[in-house]
Design a protein around this motif. Structure first.
Motif, PDB file in Angstrom:
ATOM      1  N   LEU A  21       0.805  -1.168   0.024  1.00  0.00           N
ATOM      2  CA  LEU A  21      -0.042  -0.110  -0.054  1.00  0.00           C
ATOM      3  C   LEU A  21       0.966   1.304   0.097  1.00  0.00           C
ATOM      4  N   GLU A  22       2.006   1.243   1.013  1.00  0.00           N
ATOM      5  CA  GLU A  22       2.802   2.370   0.915  1.00  0.00           C
ATOM      6  C   GLU A  22       3.278   2.816  -0.306  1.00  0.00           C
ATOM      7  N   ASP A  23       3.847   1.716  -1.156  1.00  0.00           N
ATOM      8  CA  ASP A  23       4.303   2.097  -2.412  1.00  0.00           C
ATOM      9  C   ASP A  23       3.273   2.679  -3.441  1.00  0.00           C
ATOM     10  N   LEU A  24       2.054   1.895  -3.356  1.00  0.00           N
ATOM     11  CA  LEU A  24       0.980   2.610  -4.382  1.00  0.00           C
ATOM     12  C   LEU A  24       0.624   3.918  -4.111  1.00  0.00           C
ATOM     13  N   VAL A  25       0.698   4.333  -2.796  1.00  0.00           N
ATOM     14  CA  VAL A  25       0.439   5.839  -2.693  1.00  0.00           C
ATOM     15  C   VAL A  25       1.527   6.536  -3.294  1.00  0.00           C
ATOM     16  N   LEU A  26       2.921   6.309  -3.110  1.00  0.00           N
ATOM     17  CA  LEU A  26       3.992   6.923  -3.792  1.00  0.00           C
ATOM     18  C   LEU A  26       3.786   6.944  -5.427  1.00  0.00           C
ATOM     19  N   LEU A  27       3.480   5.489  -5.948  1.00  0.00           N
ATOM     20  CA  LEU A  27       3.107   5.586  -7.207  1.00  0.00           C
ATOM     21  C   LEU A  27       2.150   6.548  -7.624  1.00  0.00           C
ATOM     22  N   GLY A  28       0.976   6.622  -6.919  1.00  0.00           N
ATOM     23  CA  GLY A  28      -0.197   7.465  -7.531  1.00  0.00           C
ATOM     24  C   GLY A  28       0.290   8.765  -7.145  1.00  0.00           C
ATOM     25  N   LEU A  29       0.863   9.408  -6.426  1.00  0.00           N
ATOM     26  CA  LEU A  29       1.402  10.631  -6.106  1.00  0.00           C
ATOM     27  C   LEU A  29       2.317  11.004  -7.325  1.00  0.00           C
ATOM     28  N   ALA A  30       3.099  10.047  -7.733  1.00  0.00           N
ATOM     29  CA  ALA A  30       4.077  10.514  -8.960  1.00  0.00           C
ATOM     30  C   ALA A  30       3.213  10.472 -10.297  1.00  0.00           C
ATOM     31  N   GLY A  31       2.303   9.479 -10.429  1.00  0.00           N
ATOM     32  CA  GLY A  31       1.317   9.610 -11.469  1.00  0.00           C
ATOM     33  C   GLY A  31       0.776  11.192 -11.593  1.00  0.00           C
ATOM     34  N   MET A  32       0.177  11.513 -10.522  1.00  0.00           N
ATOM     35  CA  MET A  32      -0.528  12.880 -10.710  1.00  0.00           C
ATOM     36  C   MET A  32       0.299  13.945 -10.910  1.00  0.00           C
ATOM     37  N   MET A  33       1.631  13.825 -10.392  1.00  0.00           N
ATOM     38  CA  MET A  33       2.735  14.985 -10.577  1.00  0.00           C
ATOM     39  C   MET A  33       3.512  14.718 -11.714  1.00  0.00           C
ATOM     40  N   HIS A  34       3.398  13.777 -12.615  1.00  0.00           N
ATOM     41  CA  HIS A  34       4.538  13.405 -13.535  1.00  0.00           C
ATOM     42  C   HIS A  34       4.648  14.602 -14.463  1.00  0.00           C
ATOM     43  N   ASP A  35       3.508  15.284 -14.805  1.00  0.00           N
ATOM     44  CA  ASP A  35       3.684  16.337 -16.027  1.00  0.00           C
ATOM     45  C   ASP A  35       3.678  17.695 -15.423  1.00  0.00           C
ATOM     46  N   LEU A  36       3.951  17.941 -14.135  1.00  0.00           N
ATOM     47  CA  LEU A  36       3.906  19.312 -13.306  1.00  0.00           C
ATOM     48  C   LEU A  36       5.143  20.104 -14.348  1.00  0.00           C
TER      49      LEU A  36
ATOM     50  N   VAL B  61       9.136   9.629  -5.367  1.00  0.00           N
ATOM     51  CA  VAL B  61       8.345  10.146  -6.021  1.00  0.00           C
ATOM     52  C   VAL B  61       8.957  11.158  -6.985  1.00  0.00           C
ATOM     53  N   VAL B  62       9.953  12.092  -6.522  1.00  0.00           N
ATOM     54  CA  VAL B  62      10.651  12.874  -7.509  1.00  0.00           C
ATOM     55  C   VAL B  62      11.530  12.206  -8.369  1.00  0.00           C
ATOM     56  N   GLN B  63      12.008  11.025  -7.934  1.00  0.00           N
ATOM     57  CA  GLN B  63      12.863  10.246  -9.084  1.00  0.00           C
ATOM     58  C   GLN B  63      11.981   9.620 -10.132  1.00  0.00           C
ATOM     59  N   ALA B  64      10.802   9.237  -9.684  1.00  0.00           N
ATOM     60  CA  ALA B  64       9.769   8.810 -10.988  1.00  0.00           C
ATOM     61  C   ALA B  64       9.325   9.831 -11.926  1.00  0.00           C
ATOM     62  N   VAL B  65       9.142  11.125 -11.211  1.00  0.00           N
ATOM     63  CA  VAL B  65       8.770  12.150 -12.236  1.00  0.00           C
ATOM     64  C   VAL B  65       9.877  12.549 -13.208  1.00  0.00           C
ATOM     65  N   ALA B  66      11.082  12.494 -12.770  1.00  0.00           N
ATOM     66  CA  ALA B  66      12.471  12.863 -13.367  1.00  0.00           C
ATOM     67  C   ALA B  66      12.569  11.637 -14.367  1.00  0.00           C
ATOM     68  N   GLN B  67      12.078  10.560 -14.124  1.00  0.00           N
ATOM     69  CA  GLN B  67      12.501   9.372 -15.276  1.00  0.00           C
ATOM     70  C   GLN B  67      11.176   8.838 -15.849  1.00  0.00           C
ATOM     71  N   HIS B  68      10.210   9.490 -15.806  1.00  0.00           N
ATOM     72  CA  HIS B  68       9.172   8.827 -16.739  1.00  0.00           C
ATOM     73  C   HIS B  68       9.267   8.941 -18.441  1.00  0.00           C
ATOM     74  N   HIS B  69      10.082   9.419 -18.804  1.00  0.00           N
ATOM     75  CA  HIS B  69      10.592   9.477 -20.185  1.00  0.00           C
ATOM     76  C   HIS B  69      11.655   8.793 -20.526  1.00  0.00           C
ATOM     77  N   GLU B  70      12.484   7.937 -19.736  1.00  0.00           N
ATOM     78  CA  GLU B  70      13.536   7.472 -19.944  1.00  0.00           C
ATOM     79  C   GLU B  70      13.129   6.154 -20.548  1.00  0.00           C
ATOM     80  N   LYS B  71      14.011   5.377 -21.250  1.00  0.00           N
ATOM     81  CA  LYS B  71      13.595   4.232 -22.355  1.00  0.00           C
ATOM     82  C   LYS B  71      14.471   3.101 -21.851  1.00  0.00           C
ATOM     83  N   PHE B  72      14.055   1.805 -21.995  1.00  0.00           N
ATOM     84  CA  PHE B  72      14.991   0.617 -21.716  1.00  0.00           C
ATOM     85  C   PHE B  72      15.908   0.618 -22.471  1.00  0.00           C
TER      86      PHE B  72
END
Length: 400
Positions: free
Chosen positions: A179-194, A239-250
């Motif tokens: 659950l604690e990871d889902l909360v952080l993941l959801g926050l990152a999703g809402m903030m990913h395009d700030l 959360v900050v890391q996920a926002v910074a990395q959401h356009h990195e590719k494999f």
């Protein structure tokens, strides 16, 4: 089968395909002119002009299986995933999903406004909105997926943030994240395009192909988002890391840092999948939405390029080959709406039959294709609601 490859791997005889979504013509480094590549000289010219990627048509073995059957076989190979828990009734959860979605939308608009005004992000209110999304995702994830595809709002920017958060949380729950990871993941999703609040709107909403200098400005938005959240000072580092990395590719071709494979954090990789899926299946100022199953097929073709092969297969298995909210044509000619996907048997979701073959409304009938002993119905293909000027929302809503 359509496959995304680097132009360095492009060879004479390969066929460049026209993609079903104009999303791709928006990108300056993707070669999109359809047709067979005739010579090494043509390949050299494409490389010299600065293109980096291309979608080609790739032959697949003629084993007598349809694309959907072959895809089902592939996504079912991973059987070591935690089983999804018994779901709460869809009709009950869709009401809760609507409330959670609308509350999250209000909070996203407030959050974007705060950022533009130079104020700190209200983490407490945003977390509360995310918790509402998570509650639905845990009880019945298809309610969220269905709602995210059938809802239409004036601003793509706000709805996209909620959709990415919802899809990411659904996938995270499917993978068994705590659950604690889902909360952080959801926050990152809402903030990913700030970070897009710092990019000129004329670039964000441009309808034609971006100029290289415009695309370079767009490529800065993950860094802008990281800077905004770090300045806020009260956001979890993951959360900050996920926002910074959401356009990195494999394969390392992403931005802003060209990170590769497991160097990209788990949250960043999940957000990347959710972001591309929602972008493909949503209307934009410069392109129309494409059907969910077509979007998943395109993403499957991006394996080992944009996405880890196993992870994109699991994403497809999570959403289902016919994701919730899809309009499907049946072997009888009738049309139905997919209510719930079936992760273990992706070709056999629960559907509600709503129109006959002449597009006349009929008494809605809920059918579980996986439970039919002597199946009367089977899905022939996905259909496009816009072709029939059909609004599917009334078919998933119930009276209070």
């Amino acid at each position: 089968m359509i496959r995304k490859i680097s132009v360095q791997d492009l060879r004479p005889g390969m066929e460049v395909v026209r993609m079903a979504s104009d999303m791709w013509t928006h990108l300056p480094y993707l070669y999109t002119k359809p047709g067979v590549i005739r010579s090494e000289m043509e390949v050299h010219r494409i490389r010299q002009e600065g293109y980096l990627d291309v979608f080609i048509r790739q032959e697949v073995p003629d084993d007598g299986k349809t694309d959907d059957e072959r895809l089902e076989r592939i996504v079912l190979q991973r059987r070591d995933n935690p089983p999804r828990k018994r779901r709460a009734p869809f009709q009950r959860e869709i009401r809760k999903a609507r409330k959670a979605y609308d509350e999250a939308l209000v909070q996203t608009k407030r959050m974007m406004s705060d950022v533009k005004m130079g104020r700190q992000v209200d983490v407490e209110s945003t977390t509360h909105a995310v918790e509402g999304i998570i509650n639905v995702a845990v009880q019945n994830p298809d309610a969220l997926i269905c709602l995210s595809k059938l809802s239409r709002y004036d601003s793509y920017t706000y709805a996209h943030c909620i959709n990415v958060a919802s899809i990411a949380v659904v996938f995270g729950e499917y993978l068994g994240l705590p659950l604690e990871d889902l909360v952080l993941l959801g926050l990152a999703g809402m903030m990913h395009d700030l970070g897009k609040t710092a990019v000129p709107e004329r670039i964000i909403n441009k309808q034609g192909r971006l100029l290289p200098r415009e695309f370079e400005e767009v490529r800065k938005h993950p860094t802008y988002g990281q800077m905004i959240l770090e300045k806020s000072g009260n956001i979890a580092p993951r959360v900050v890391q996920a926002v910074a990395q959401h356009h990195e590719k494999f394969n390392g071709s992403g931005y802003p840092h060209g990170m590769r494979k497991d160097d990209i954090g788990v949250f960043g990789r999940i957000l990347s999948l959710a972001d591309v899926y929602d972008a493909l299946t949503s209307d934009r100022s410069y392109k129309d939405a494409i059907l969910p199953n077509k979007a998943l097929a395109i993403m499957y073709g991006m394996r080992d390029q944009d996405f880890c092969s196993i992870e994109v297969q699991m994403f497809i298995k999570c959403l289902g080959i016919f994701p919730s909210g899809s309009l499907v044509r049946l072997n009888t000619g009738d049309l139905g709406v997919v209510f719930e996907s079936n992760p273990e048997r992706p070709l056999l979701p629960k559907i509600k039959v709503i129109l006959d073959e002449d597009l006349r409304p009929i008494p809605a009938k809920l059918v579980d294709l996986a439970a039919e002993q002597n199946p009367v119905f089977n899905i022939v293909e996905c259909a496009d609601p816009s072709q029939y000027k059909l609004n599917l929302k009334p078919y998933i809503q119930t009276r209070e």
